[in-house]
Design a protein around this motif. Structure first.
Motif, PDB file in Angstrom:
ATOM      1  N   GLY A 154       0.736  -1.185   0.131  1.00 16.87           N
ATOM      2  CA  GLY A 154       0.069  -0.130  -0.148  1.00 16.87           C
ATOM      3  C   GLY A 154       0.823   1.210   0.020  1.00 16.87           C
ATOM      4  N   TYR A 155       0.170   2.404   0.072  1.00 14.63           N
ATOM      5  CA  TYR A 155       0.833   3.565  -0.150  1.00 14.63           C
ATOM      6  C   TYR A 155       1.166   4.037   1.260  1.00 14.63           C
ATOM      7  N   PRO A 156       2.356   4.303   1.649  1.00 17.59           N
ATOM      8  CA  PRO A 156       2.736   4.884   3.035  1.00 17.59           C
ATOM      9  C   PRO A 156       2.087   6.094   3.361  1.00 17.59           C
ATOM     10  N   MET A 157       0.882   6.211   3.772  1.00 13.08           N
ATOM     11  CA  MET A 157       0.270   7.030   4.425  1.00 13.08           C
ATOM     12  C   MET A 157       0.608   7.322   5.873  1.00 13.08           C
ATOM     13  N   SER A 158       0.752   8.884   6.187  1.00 11.85           N
ATOM     14  CA  SER A 158       0.983   9.119   7.560  1.00 11.85           C
ATOM     15  C   SER A 158       0.109  10.272   8.188  1.00 11.85           C
ATOM     16  N   ALA A 159      -0.773   9.860   9.069  1.00 10.64           N
ATOM     17  CA  ALA A 159      -1.645  10.848   9.390  1.00 10.64           C
ATOM     18  C   ALA A 159      -0.848  12.177   9.821  1.00 10.64           C
ATOM     19  N   ASP A 160      -1.452  13.067   9.524  1.00  9.12           N
ATOM     20  CA  ASP A 160      -1.095  14.468   9.931  1.00  9.12           C
ATOM     21  C   ASP A 160      -2.080  15.347  10.735  1.00  9.12           C
ATOM     22  N   TRP A 161      -2.908  14.516  11.663  1.00 14.29           N
ATOM     23  CA  TRP A 161      -3.774  15.057  12.210  1.00 14.29           C
ATOM     24  C   TRP A 161      -3.956  14.430  13.678  1.00 14.29           C
ATOM     25  N   SER A 162      -4.876  15.022  14.471  1.00 10.29           N
ATOM     26  CA  SER A 162      -5.295  14.443  15.598  1.00 10.29           C
ATOM     27  C   SER A 162      -6.791  14.825  15.927  1.00 10.29           C
ATOM     28  N   PHE A 163      -7.618  14.230  16.700  1.00  4.56           N
ATOM     29  CA  PHE A 163      -8.899  14.532  16.852  1.00  4.56           C
ATOM     30  C   PHE A 163      -9.407  14.068  18.105  1.00  4.56           C
ATOM     31  N   ARG A 164      -9.780  14.974  18.782  1.00  2.00           N
ATOM     32  CA  ARG A 164     -10.674  14.423  20.118  1.00  2.00           C
ATOM     33  C   ARG A 164     -11.878  15.057  20.426  1.00  2.00           C
ATOM     34  N   SER A 165     -13.003  14.434  20.682  1.00  6.97           N
ATOM     35  CA  SER A 165     -14.273  15.012  20.810  1.00  6.97           C
ATOM     36  C   SER A 165     -14.837  14.930  22.265  1.00  6.97           C
ATOM     37  N   SER A 166     -16.073  15.145  22.689  1.00  5.73           N
ATOM     38  CA  SER A 166     -16.694  14.888  23.884  1.00  5.73           C
ATOM     39  C   SER A 166     -17.180  13.737  24.182  1.00  5.73           C
ATOM     40  N   ASP A 167     -17.106  12.746  22.954  1.00  5.91           N
ATOM     41  CA  ASP A 167     -17.797  11.212  23.083  1.00  5.91           C
ATOM     42  C   ASP A 167     -16.514  10.285  22.783  1.00  5.91           C
ATOM     43  N   PRO A 168     -16.252   9.569  24.076  1.00  6.95           N
ATOM     44  CA  PRO A 168     -15.201   8.599  23.839  1.00  6.95           C
ATOM     45  C   PRO A 168     -15.267   7.554  22.884  1.00  6.95           C
ATOM     46  N   VAL A 181      -8.092  16.572   4.556  1.00  9.21           N
ATOM     47  CA  VAL A 181      -8.342  17.091   6.127  1.00  9.21           C
ATOM     48  C   VAL A 181      -7.246  16.231   7.113  1.00  9.21           C
ATOM     49  N   GLY A 182      -6.870  15.255   6.639  1.00  8.45           N
ATOM     50  CA  GLY A 182      -6.123  14.264   7.655  1.00  8.45           C
ATOM     51  C   GLY A 182      -4.417  14.139   7.046  1.00  8.45           C
ATOM     52  N   TYR A 183      -3.964  14.450   5.574  1.00 11.97           N
ATOM     53  CA  TYR A 183      -2.805  14.124   5.190  1.00 11.97           C
ATOM     54  C   TYR A 183      -2.321  15.417   4.332  1.00 11.97           C
ATOM     55  N   THR A 184      -0.997  15.493   4.505  1.00 13.78           N
ATOM     56  CA  THR A 184      -0.523  16.750   3.607  1.00 13.78           C
ATOM     57  C   THR A 184      -0.233  16.252   2.183  1.00 13.78           C
ATOM     58  N   ASP A 185      -0.101  14.867   2.212  1.00 14.36           N
ATOM     59  CA  ASP A 185       0.373  14.059   0.928  1.00 14.36           C
ATOM     60  C   ASP A 185      -0.977  13.859   0.263  1.00 14.36           C
ATOM     61  N   VAL A 186      -1.029  14.633  -0.802  1.00 18.46           N
ATOM     62  CA  VAL A 186      -2.324  14.432  -1.789  1.00 18.46           C
ATOM     63  C   VAL A 186      -2.011  13.899  -3.147  1.00 18.46           C
ATOM     64  N   ARG A 187      -0.788  13.087  -3.296  1.00 17.15           N
ATOM     65  CA  ARG A 187      -0.525  12.834  -4.445  1.00 17.15           C
ATOM     66  C   ARG A 187      -1.387  11.791  -4.906  1.00 17.15           C
ATOM     67  N   LEU A 188      -2.050  10.882  -4.167  1.00 12.67           N
ATOM     68  CA  LEU A 188      -2.914   9.872  -4.518  1.00 12.67           C
ATOM     69  C   LEU A 188      -3.918  10.641  -5.288  1.00 12.67           C
ATOM     70  N   THR A 189      -4.813  11.577  -4.453  1.00 15.10           N
ATOM     71  CA  THR A 189      -5.941  12.120  -5.041  1.00 15.10           C
ATOM     72  C   THR A 189      -5.548  13.153  -6.565  1.00 15.10           C
ATOM     73  N   LYS A 190      -4.349  13.154  -6.600  1.00 12.14           N
ATOM     74  CA  LYS A 190      -3.820  13.885  -8.001  1.00 12.14           C
ATOM     75  C   LYS A 190      -3.909  13.134  -9.004  1.00 12.14           C
ATOM     76  N   ASN A 191      -3.425  11.840  -8.543  1.00 12.24           N
ATOM     77  CA  ASN A 191      -3.235  10.792  -9.518  1.00 12.24           C
ATOM     78  C   ASN A 191      -4.799  10.099 -10.018  1.00 12.24           C
ATOM     79  N   SER A 192      -5.584  10.190  -8.960  1.00 12.97           N
ATOM     80  CA  SER A 192      -6.863   9.658  -9.271  1.00 12.97           C
ATOM     81  C   SER A 192      -7.617  10.860 -10.094  1.00 12.97           C
TER      82      SER A 192
END
Length: 175
Positions: free
Chosen positions: A24-38, A83-94
């Motif tokens: 697979g493509y080496p994705m690396s999440a560039d985000w974090s998220f936390r809500s009030s709902d565990p 939203v979650g990744y800075t690498d958008v090459r897969l989307t561009k390729n699509s």
């Protein structure tokens, strides 16, 4: 899931090691998220893993079944990508793959890569939104202008035939 079935004759067999190779493509999440709902927060690793399993040369709808890049699925993949990744090459390729898949009627193929054409008016309209979203999130106007806009204009011209006398979309072609 993995199912292993081994049949031996007279002698027993001992399985000493099992290994899996994941591609697979080496994705690396560039985000974090936390809500009030565990409970919601607990689903995010699963959602992230699902997105990353669909990342190859392009986005694929499912790493198990069809393994093709569908316009409809790519809408969600692309938005998640922005939203979650800075690498958008897969989307561009699509985006490039879809515009290069246009058939004789000027519409993008519903999916690629595939040897069978399947055109969908709905997916052709979704492709327009994919390009729009790319511009809104990435702002690469020059890339869109030179790589996508000529084919997109051709597709939009074809789609004008779907408008009825009242200006609303009437019957669209395909699935």
């Amino acid at each position: 899931y993995l199912k292993i079935r081994v049949q031996t004759a007279e002698e027993a067999i001992e399985l000493k090691r099992l290994a899996l190779l994941e591609t697979g493509y080496p994705m690396s999440a560039d985000w974090s998220f936390r809500s009030s709902d565990p409970a919601w927060d607990a689903t995010l690793p699963l959602l992230t893993r699902g997105l990353e399993l669909g990342a190859h040369e392009t986005w694929v709808d499912c790493p198990y079944y069809e393994q093709a890049n569908y316009v409809g699925d790519t809408v969600l993949h692309a938005l998640s990508n922005y939203v979650g990744y800075t690498d958008v090459r897969l989307t561009k390729n699509s985006l490039l793959g879809f515009i290069r898949s246009r058939g004789t009627q000027g519409l993008v193929n519903e999916r690629f890569p595939t040897q069978w054409r399947q055109e969908s008016g709905t997916y052709a309209m979704l492709y327009v939104l994919l390009v729009r979203d790319y511009l809104l999130w990435q702002g690469e106007g020059d890339w869109v202008r030179w790589e996508l806009l000529p084919g997109l204009r051709s597709q939009l011209e074809e789609m004008l035939h779907w408008l009825g006398p009242d200006g609303h979309v009437g019957k669209v072609i395909g699935w």
